[in-house]
Design an enzyme around this catalytic site. Structure first.
Site, PDB file in Angstrom:
ATOM      1  N   ARG A 277       0.850  -1.188   0.000  1.00  0.00           N
ATOM      2  CA  ARG A 277       0.000   0.000   0.000  1.00  0.00           C
ATOM      3  C   ARG A 277       0.886   1.238   0.000  1.00  0.00           C
ATOM      4  O   ARG A 277       1.735   1.394   0.879  1.00  0.00           O
ATOM      5  CB  ARG A 277      -0.915   0.003   1.234  1.00  0.00           C
ATOM      6  CG  ARG A 277      -1.685   1.309   1.418  1.00  0.00           C
ATOM      7  CD  ARG A 277      -2.672   1.234   2.579  1.00  0.00           C
ATOM      8  NE  ARG A 277      -3.310   2.512   2.801  1.00  0.00           N
ATOM      9  CZ  ARG A 277      -3.063   3.321   3.837  1.00  0.00           C
ATOM     10  NH1 ARG A 277      -2.227   2.948   4.792  1.00  0.00           N
ATOM     11  NH2 ARG A 277      -3.681   4.483   3.945  1.00  0.00           N
TER      12      ARG A 277
ATOM     13  N   HIS B  57      -3.122  11.006   0.898  1.00  0.00           N
ATOM     14  CA  HIS B  57      -2.514  10.761   2.210  1.00  0.00           C
ATOM     15  C   HIS B  57      -1.906  12.089   2.689  1.00  0.00           C
ATOM     16  O   HIS B  57      -0.714  12.189   2.944  1.00  0.00           O
ATOM     17  CB  HIS B  57      -1.469   9.645   2.109  1.00  0.00           C
ATOM     18  CG  HIS B  57      -1.156   8.978   3.420  1.00  0.00           C
ATOM     19  ND1 HIS B  57      -1.285   7.625   3.625  1.00  0.00           N
ATOM     20  CD2 HIS B  57      -0.718   9.484   4.593  1.00  0.00           C
ATOM     21  CE1 HIS B  57      -0.934   7.321   4.865  1.00  0.00           C
ATOM     22  NE2 HIS B  57      -0.581   8.432   5.480  1.00  0.00           N
TER      23      HIS B  57
ATOM     24  N   GLU C 197      -7.041   8.422   6.873  1.00  0.00           N
ATOM     25  CA  GLU C 197      -7.235   8.994   8.201  1.00  0.00           C
ATOM     26  C   GLU C 197      -7.823  10.397   8.201  1.00  0.00           C
ATOM     27  O   GLU C 197      -7.191  11.341   8.702  1.00  0.00           O
ATOM     28  CB  GLU C 197      -5.909   8.993   8.986  1.00  0.00           C
ATOM     29  CG  GLU C 197      -5.343   7.616   9.246  1.00  0.00           C
ATOM     30  CD  GLU C 197      -4.190   7.623  10.246  1.00  0.00           C
ATOM     31  OE1 GLU C 197      -3.888   8.675  10.827  1.00  0.00           O
ATOM     32  OE2 GLU C 197      -3.586   6.549  10.460  1.00  0.00           O
TER      33      GLU C 197
ATOM     34  N   ASN D 186      -6.893   1.900  10.322  1.00  0.00           N
ATOM     35  CA  ASN D 186      -5.559   2.133  10.893  1.00  0.00           C
ATOM     36  C   ASN D 186      -5.689   2.183  12.407  1.00  0.00           C
ATOM     37  O   ASN D 186      -6.514   2.929  12.937  1.00  0.00           O
ATOM     38  CB  ASN D 186      -4.973   3.473  10.422  1.00  0.00           C
ATOM     39  CG  ASN D 186      -4.629   3.476   8.947  1.00  0.00           C
ATOM     40  OD1 ASN D 186      -4.841   2.492   8.237  1.00  0.00           O
ATOM     41  ND2 ASN D 186      -4.113   4.595   8.461  1.00  0.00           N
TER      42      ASN D 186
ATOM     43  N   TYR E 218      -3.315   2.069  16.200  1.00  0.00           N
ATOM     44  CA  TYR E 218      -2.008   2.050  16.852  1.00  0.00           C
ATOM     45  C   TYR E 218      -2.053   1.881  18.359  1.00  0.00           C
ATOM     46  O   TYR E 218      -1.236   1.200  18.943  1.00  0.00           O
ATOM     47  CB  TYR E 218      -1.241   3.338  16.526  1.00  0.00           C
ATOM     48  CG  TYR E 218      -0.808   3.404  15.090  1.00  0.00           C
ATOM     49  CD1 TYR E 218       0.379   2.797  14.677  1.00  0.00           C
ATOM     50  CD2 TYR E 218      -1.592   4.025  14.135  1.00  0.00           C
ATOM     51  CE1 TYR E 218       0.774   2.820  13.352  1.00  0.00           C
ATOM     52  CE2 TYR E 218      -1.203   4.048  12.795  1.00  0.00           C
ATOM     53  CZ  TYR E 218      -0.019   3.449  12.417  1.00  0.00           C
ATOM     54  OH  TYR E 218       0.355   3.453  11.108  1.00  0.00           O
TER      55      TYR E 218
ATOM     56  N   GLU F 245      -3.131  -0.099   8.326  1.00  0.00           N
ATOM     57  CA  GLU F 245      -1.916   0.266   9.064  1.00  0.00           C
ATOM     58  C   GLU F 245      -1.993  -0.260  10.490  1.00  0.00           C
ATOM     59  O   GLU F 245      -3.026  -0.152  11.140  1.00  0.00           O
ATOM     60  CB  GLU F 245      -1.728   1.796   9.172  1.00  0.00           C
ATOM     61  CG  GLU F 245      -1.407   2.491   7.879  1.00  0.00           C
ATOM     62  CD  GLU F 245      -1.251   4.002   8.042  1.00  0.00           C
ATOM     63  OE1 GLU F 245      -0.936   4.469   9.150  1.00  0.00           O
ATOM     64  OE2 GLU F 245      -1.466   4.716   7.053  1.00  0.00           O
TER      65      GLU F 245
END
Ligand SMILES: *[C@@H]1O[C@H](CO)[C@@H](O)[C@H](O)[C@H]1NC(C)=O
Ligand SMILES: *[C@@H]1O[C@H](CO)[C@@H](O)[C@H](O)[C@H]1NC(C)=O
Ligand SMILES: *[C@@H]1O[C@H](CO)[C@@H](O)[C@H](O)[C@H]1NC(C)=O
Length: 521
Positions: free
Chosen positions: A109, A154, A199, A342, A344, A413
């Protein structure tokens, strides 16, 4: 990846939090269970144009707002960094592809730099060398049997469009659709998986509601919502364009990539904290996901009601959150073939009317949720980043409960940051544990998860953190003109996972870890 601003960074020591965590133990394979993934499960690795490419003015490329802003504000990052050279992937993409091959992943990606293809942002002039760069990259990937997954936006908006107000200007919907058309025309014959926007929450909240991210428009309480609204409409229009004019013969899929921290109640026995965590998830993920993935469409009720009533209380004639027409609600509903996610980190949530760091009006104030970190959770790198693997599984389940299980999730991600070094035992552990939670979500909770992309191929420009924090599977020497790449332990381990489609907990040597998860959970 993402970052966050204005979160409380107070560590908390809560017995209740420790009790609710059922962390997996390190020796997960001792119980004889095979932690494997289906044969067709997509393992990949992700990057983004501005974070790795460099070549900021090469071969007719236009400026992005990040180029412009960082040239004017070197003090924005702690290391006075910019993206002029970055990891120099513009020149070293063939080497990158060798690394991707070494990782055994079958998917890559990456994002297109909008101003590399359209230097003025608009489609009246296409920069041929820029367009050719991505064509070559895609052809090389195909020769290596690696499927490209392409992000259209992005965060590197062409500066001429930022000068018009960026995503606060409704006209951006047209410009984005025009750009999407150029991309589908140029690459749609070979690119079959597209994600429109990366995002949007981080982009709008930090870039239009504060100066934490570029464009650093501090239009708190207004700008975030304009940005969200027009990004959602731009996504829907680009999706419908593809569906109408390209899908019938190109047969690809289009989705969007949304980010989410997991919101964990600060005290899991406290109804207020539980409600606060839910409210946070609705404001930060639901704001974008609900219009697209819910049966009902439109913004979540709780978000609509709170922003409407707080706006009225603040004497605004109309709500600071714009409204969709019936036609727009309809266009947005179902406008994604997959749920790009995504993830984290996790924060502890509790209800609050006001915090020192909040502006009024603002999304923070509208949400009314205080964020804290649990001081027991490892913090291996950036200030905003703690490790709490069970949050990943809970997030999958939240999405399933909210939007059903029909649309597959692709984790676009996930990864860990530290301050560098190739013996990155903690990153190996992070991948193993987060993948284990994903495995549980698939196998125990029956969540519909189709793929997983590690962030990121190599150390890169990490926005507000510049080059000071490292997410790469490969190390990049940013002091060398060659931008020499070297593999880390995590690259070796991840390549084994991608090859065997199985987590091997023997990869972890507990005595080498800085954080002993068994002791923590
Ligand atoms: C958590 O919330 C419950 C219910 O309100 C309360 O009884 C308990 O004391 C709280 N625990 C802590 C550690 O604050
Ligand atoms: C809204 O306007 C009223 C009437 O002028 C005033 O009393 C009130 O303080 C205002 N509210 C806020 C939040 O500024
Ligand atoms: C994986 O990582 C561990 C460190 O946790 C390292 O000792 C080992 O050599 C690596 N091996 C493989 C095969 O991935």
């Amino acid at each position: 990846m993402r970052s966050s601003s204005r979160v409380a960074l107070v560590g908390t020591v809560l017995a209740s939090v420790l009790c609710l965590v059922h962390g997996n133990t390190l020796g997960g394979s001792e119980d004889g269970v095979k932690y494997d993934f289906p044969n067709d499960f997509m393992f990949g690795v992700s990057t983004a144009a501005f974070q790795i490419e460099g070549g900021w003015n090469a071969d007719g490329k236009g400026e992005s707002m990040w180029d412009t802003y960082l040239h004017e504000h070197p003090e924005y990052t702690p290391d006075h960094a910019n993206g002029d050279v970055a990891a120099d992937s513009y020149h070293k993409y063939k080497e990158d592809i060798e690394m991707i091959k070494e990782l055994n992943v079958k998917y890559y990606r990456f994002s297109l730099s909008w101003p590399r293809i359209l230097p003025y942002g608009t489609d009246n002039y296409i920069n041929k060398p820029g367009a050719t760069y991505y064509r070559k990259l895609i052809e090389e990937l195909r020769m290596a049997n690696i499927t490209p997954v392409v992000t259209l936006f992005h965060w590197d908006l062409p500066t001429p469009l930022m000068d018009l107000g960026g995503w606060s200007n409704r006209k951006m919907v047209d410009y984005f659709v025009d750009y999407a058309r150029v991309a589908f025309d140029l690459y749609g014959d070979v690119v079959k998986i597209w994600t429109t926007i990366n995002e949007p929450h981080q982009h709008c909240y930090n870039g239009y509601g504060s100066d934490y991210f570029v464009p650093a428009i501090v239009s708190n309480g207004v700008g975030e919502y304009l940005c969200a609204h027009y990004i959602l409409l731009a996504h829907a229009e680009a999706y419908r364009l593809y569906e109408r004019e390209y899908k019938p013969h190109q047969h690809g899929r289009v989705g969007i990539t949304l980010d989410a921290f997991w919101g964990e109640p600060r005290n899991s026995s406290n109804a207020n904290d539980i409600e606060a965590a839910e409210r946070y998830n609705q404001f930060h993920l639901g704001l974008y996901a609900h219009p697209i993935y819910s049966k009902k469409g439109d913004y979540p009720d709780i978000v609509r009601m709170r922003i409407d009533s707080i706006s009225a209380y603040q004497n605004f004639t109309r709500s600071r959150l714009p409204s969709f027409t019936e036609d727009e609600i309809h266009k947005l509903k179902g406008s994604s073939d997959f749920f790009g996610l995504n993830h984290y980190t996790t924060f502890l949530m509790s209800s609050s009317l006001m915090e020192d760091a909040w502006r009024v009006p603002s999304m923070d104030h509208d949400t009314g949720v205080k964020l804290e970190q649990n001081s027991y959770w490892p913090k291996p790198g950036a200030e905003w980043f703690t490790v709490y693997p069970p949050g990943f599984r809970k997030l999958f389940n939240w999405i399933k409960n909210e939007y059903g299980n029909d649309i597959p999730i692709i984790v676009t991600e996930n990864g860990m940051c530290d301050f560098g070094g190739r013996k990155d035992y903690d990153r190996v552990q992070y991948y193993n544990q987060y993948l284990h939670q994903m495995w549980l979500a698939i196998n125990k909770d029956k969540c519909n998860i189709e793929g997983y992309f590690a962030w990121t191929l190599m150390d890169d420009f990490e926005w507000k953190d510049g080059y000071t924090v490292k997410f790469g599977l490969y190390e990049v020497d940013f002091d060398s003109p060659e931008r020499t790449r070297r593999k880390k332990l995590s690259a070796i381990n991840y390549s084994n996972i991608a090859k065997t489609k199985q987590i091997d907990f023997n990869f972890i040597k507990p005595h080498l870890l800085k954080y002993n998860m068994n002791a923590i959970f």
